[in-house]
Write a protein that holds these residues in place. Structure first.
Motif, PDB file in Angstrom:
ATOM      1  N   ALA A  57       0.823  -1.209   0.000  1.00  0.00           N
ATOM      2  CA  ALA A  57       0.000   0.000   0.000  1.00  0.00           C
ATOM      3  C   ALA A  57       0.858   1.261   0.000  1.00  0.00           C
ATOM      4  O   ALA A  57       0.443   2.298  -0.534  1.00  0.00           O
ATOM      5  CB  ALA A  57      -0.937   0.000   1.205  1.00  0.00           C
ATOM      6  N   GLY A  58       2.028   1.201   0.623  1.00  0.00           N
ATOM      7  CA  GLY A  58       2.936   2.348   0.637  1.00  0.00           C
ATOM      8  C   GLY A  58       2.458   3.528   1.461  1.00  0.00           C
ATOM      9  O   GLY A  58       2.892   4.656   1.230  1.00  0.00           O
ATOM     10  N   THR A  59       1.606   3.295   2.449  1.00  0.00           N
ATOM     11  CA  THR A  59       1.075   4.409   3.240  1.00  0.00           C
ATOM     12  C   THR A  59       1.999   4.818   4.381  1.00  0.00           C
ATOM     13  O   THR A  59       1.799   5.861   4.981  1.00  0.00           O
ATOM     14  CB  THR A  59      -0.301   4.049   3.825  1.00  0.00           C
ATOM     15  N   GLU A  66      20.225  -4.040   7.869  1.00  0.00           N
ATOM     16  CA  GLU A  66      20.766  -5.370   7.619  1.00  0.00           C
ATOM     17  C   GLU A  66      22.259  -5.389   7.921  1.00  0.00           C
ATOM     18  O   GLU A  66      22.960  -4.412   7.688  1.00  0.00           O
ATOM     19  CB  GLU A  66      20.583  -5.766   6.160  1.00  0.00           C
ATOM     20  N   GLU A  67      22.701  -6.531   8.400  1.00  0.00           N
ATOM     21  CA  GLU A  67      24.132  -6.745   8.611  1.00  0.00           C
ATOM     22  C   GLU A  67      24.427  -8.193   8.260  1.00  0.00           C
ATOM     23  O   GLU A  67      23.790  -9.108   8.811  1.00  0.00           O
ATOM     24  CB  GLU A  67      24.518  -6.445  10.059  1.00  0.00           C
ATOM     25  N   GLY A  68      25.333  -8.386   7.352  1.00  0.00           N
ATOM     26  CA  GLY A  68      25.682  -9.742   6.946  1.00  0.00           C
ATOM     27  C   GLY A  68      24.503 -10.532   6.422  1.00  0.00           C
ATOM     28  O   GLY A  68      24.406 -11.737   6.653  1.00  0.00           O
ATOM     29  N   GLY A  69      23.563  -9.864   5.746  1.00  0.00           N
ATOM     30  CA  GLY A  69      22.403 -10.536   5.180  1.00  0.00           C
ATOM     31  C   GLY A  69      21.270 -10.781   6.154  1.00  0.00           C
ATOM     32  O   GLY A  69      20.246 -11.348   5.793  1.00  0.00           O
ATOM     33  N   GLU A  70      21.435 -10.364   7.401  1.00  0.00           N
ATOM     34  CA  GLU A  70      20.402 -10.554   8.418  1.00  0.00           C
ATOM     35  C   GLU A  70      19.766  -9.221   8.778  1.00  0.00           C
ATOM     36  O   GLU A  70      20.460  -8.214   8.933  1.00  0.00           O
ATOM     37  CB  GLU A  70      21.030 -11.164   9.678  1.00  0.00           C
ATOM     38  N   VAL A  71      18.433  -9.205   8.932  1.00  0.00           N
ATOM     39  CA  VAL A  71      17.738  -7.997   9.369  1.00  0.00           C
ATOM     40  C   VAL A  71      17.943  -7.873  10.873  1.00  0.00           C
ATOM     41  O   VAL A  71      17.573  -8.759  11.645  1.00  0.00           O
ATOM     42  CB  VAL A  71      16.239  -8.044   9.020  1.00  0.00           C
ATOM     43  N   ILE A  72      18.559  -6.749  11.283  1.00  0.00           N
ATOM     44  CA  ILE A  72      18.869  -6.535  12.699  1.00  0.00           C
ATOM     45  C   ILE A  72      18.074  -5.393  13.309  1.00  0.00           C
ATOM     46  O   ILE A  72      18.147  -5.147  14.506  1.00  0.00           O
ATOM     47  CB  ILE A  72      20.376  -6.286  12.910  1.00  0.00           C
ATOM     48  N   GLY A  73      17.305  -4.676  12.483  1.00  0.00           N
ATOM     49  CA  GLY A  73      16.495  -3.580  12.998  1.00  0.00           C
ATOM     50  C   GLY A  73      15.460  -3.153  11.982  1.00  0.00           C
ATOM     51  O   GLY A  73      15.626  -3.381  10.784  1.00  0.00           O
ATOM     52  N   ILE A  74      14.389  -2.557  12.498  1.00  0.00           N
ATOM     53  CA  ILE A  74      13.303  -2.082  11.633  1.00  0.00           C
ATOM     54  C   ILE A  74      12.762  -0.761  12.167  1.00  0.00           C
ATOM     55  O   ILE A  74      12.907  -0.454  13.346  1.00  0.00           O
ATOM     56  CB  ILE A  74      12.157  -3.112  11.525  1.00  0.00           C
ATOM     57  N   ALA A  75      12.127  -0.007  11.297  1.00  0.00           N
ATOM     58  CA  ALA A  75      11.416   1.212  11.696  1.00  0.00           C
ATOM     59  C   ALA A  75      10.228   1.404  10.767  1.00  0.00           C
ATOM     60  O   ALA A  75      10.300   1.061   9.577  1.00  0.00           O
ATOM     61  CB  ALA A  75      12.336   2.427  11.635  1.00  0.00           C
ATOM     62  N   ILE A  76       9.152   1.952  11.326  1.00  0.00           N
ATOM     63  CA  ILE A  76       7.963   2.283  10.549  1.00  0.00           C
ATOM     64  C   ILE A  76       7.512   3.676  10.980  1.00  0.00           C
ATOM     65  O   ILE A  76       7.351   3.939  12.172  1.00  0.00           O
ATOM     66  CB  ILE A  76       6.801   1.294  10.773  1.00  0.00           C
ATOM     67  N   ALA A  77       7.302   4.568  10.013  1.00  0.00           N
ATOM     68  CA  ALA A  77       6.810   5.913  10.286  1.00  0.00           C
ATOM     69  C   ALA A  77       5.797   6.297   9.221  1.00  0.00           C
ATOM     70  O   ALA A  77       5.891   5.866   8.074  1.00  0.00           O
ATOM     71  CB  ALA A  77       7.961   6.920  10.312  1.00  0.00           C
ATOM     72  N   ALA A  85      -2.858  14.953  17.757  1.00  0.00           N
ATOM     73  CA  ALA A  85      -1.401  14.866  17.626  1.00  0.00           C
ATOM     74  C   ALA A  85      -0.749  16.234  17.483  1.00  0.00           C
ATOM     75  O   ALA A  85      -1.256  17.102  16.777  1.00  0.00           O
ATOM     76  CB  ALA A  85      -1.035  14.019  16.420  1.00  0.00           C
ATOM     77  N   PRO A  86       0.390  16.395  18.143  1.00  0.00           N
ATOM     78  CA  PRO A  86       1.135  17.644  18.023  1.00  0.00           C
ATOM     79  C   PRO A  86       2.029  17.676  16.781  1.00  0.00           C
ATOM     80  O   PRO A  86       2.676  18.681  16.517  1.00  0.00           O
ATOM     81  CB  PRO A  86       1.975  17.661  19.307  1.00  0.00           C
ATOM     82  N   THR A  87       2.072  16.578  16.047  1.00  0.00           N
ATOM     83  CA  THR A  87       2.891  16.499  14.832  1.00  0.00           C
ATOM     84  C   THR A  87       2.095  15.797  13.738  1.00  0.00           C
ATOM     85  O   THR A  87       1.124  15.087  14.021  1.00  0.00           O
ATOM     86  CB  THR A  87       4.188  15.696  15.069  1.00  0.00           C
ATOM     87  N   GLU A  88       2.526  15.957  12.502  1.00  0.00           N
ATOM     88  CA  GLU A  88       1.890  15.255  11.385  1.00  0.00           C
ATOM     89  C   GLU A  88       2.484  13.866  11.180  1.00  0.00           C
ATOM     90  O   GLU A  88       1.852  12.993  10.603  1.00  0.00           O
ATOM     91  CB  GLU A  88       2.031  16.070  10.100  1.00  0.00           C
ATOM     92  N   LEU A  89       3.719  13.662  11.648  1.00  0.00           N
ATOM     93  CA  LEU A  89       4.429  12.396  11.487  1.00  0.00           C
ATOM     94  C   LEU A  89       4.435  11.631  12.793  1.00  0.00           C
ATOM     95  O   LEU A  89       4.633  12.218  13.867  1.00  0.00           O
ATOM     96  CB  LEU A  89       5.871  12.668  11.036  1.00  0.00           C
TER      97      LEU A  89
END
Length: 160
Positions: A57-59, A66-77, A85-89
């Motif tokens: 959806a791309g919303t 990634e490090e060495g082909g492994e996912v080591i962290g994620i973020a969603i905003a 809300a005091p912010t739009e993001l």
């Protein structure tokens, strides 16, 4: 010595590894906050399908480290979900595997996800590690509180 971590936008084909990292991070971060029943109820395939549909959806911005082909962290905003809300993001999620914490990966994910813009987020009040991370990156509690689906107290933090 391994390769340096890289951060990039996730694509639908990353859904399974994205969700697997998120679930592993939940287990590492919330073992003292969530009961075992909550972990038992987690559905890896369902979370992967949710992430795939969000990516298609791309919303919201989905990033992975990634490090060495492994996912080591994620973020969603993405756009804030709060009427007041005091912010739009809003930063919906940011997680780094325990073995990679304090390496700068979290800071990189945060910056890539927010590009220095004003942003709000919700975090567990009793998650001292997360709160300290956010404070070190300019976030302050704005006084708003709520309970998650299991009744655990969350606070809203804002970086202007």
């Amino acid at each position: 010595m391994g390769t340096a971590p890289t951060v990039r936008r996730a694509v639908p084909d990353d859904a399974e590894s994205f969700a697997a990292c998120q679930l592993a991070c939940w287990r590492e971060a919330y073992s003292s906050l969530w009961g075992p029943d909550r972990f038992d109820e987690l559905d890896p395939a369902g979370l992967a399908e949710l992430r795939r549909s969000e990516l298609e959806a791309g919303t919201a911005e989905h990033l992975l480290a990634e490090e060495g082909g492994e996912v080591i962290g994620i973020a969603i905003a993405g756009p804030t979900r709060d009427d007041d809300a005091p912010t739009e993001l809003e930063l919906y999620a940011i997680y780094v595997r325990a073995a990679s914490q304090n390496s700068g990966v979290g800071a990189t994910l945060l910056e890539e996800a927010t590009a220095g813009r004003p942003v709000s987020l919700w975090t567990y009040r009793d998650n001292a590690r997360a709160t300290a991370f956010y404070v070190s990156h300019g976030f302050i509690p704005d006084g708003e509180e709520r309970n998650d689906s299991e009744g655990i107290l969350e606070i809203r933090m804002v970086r202007r």
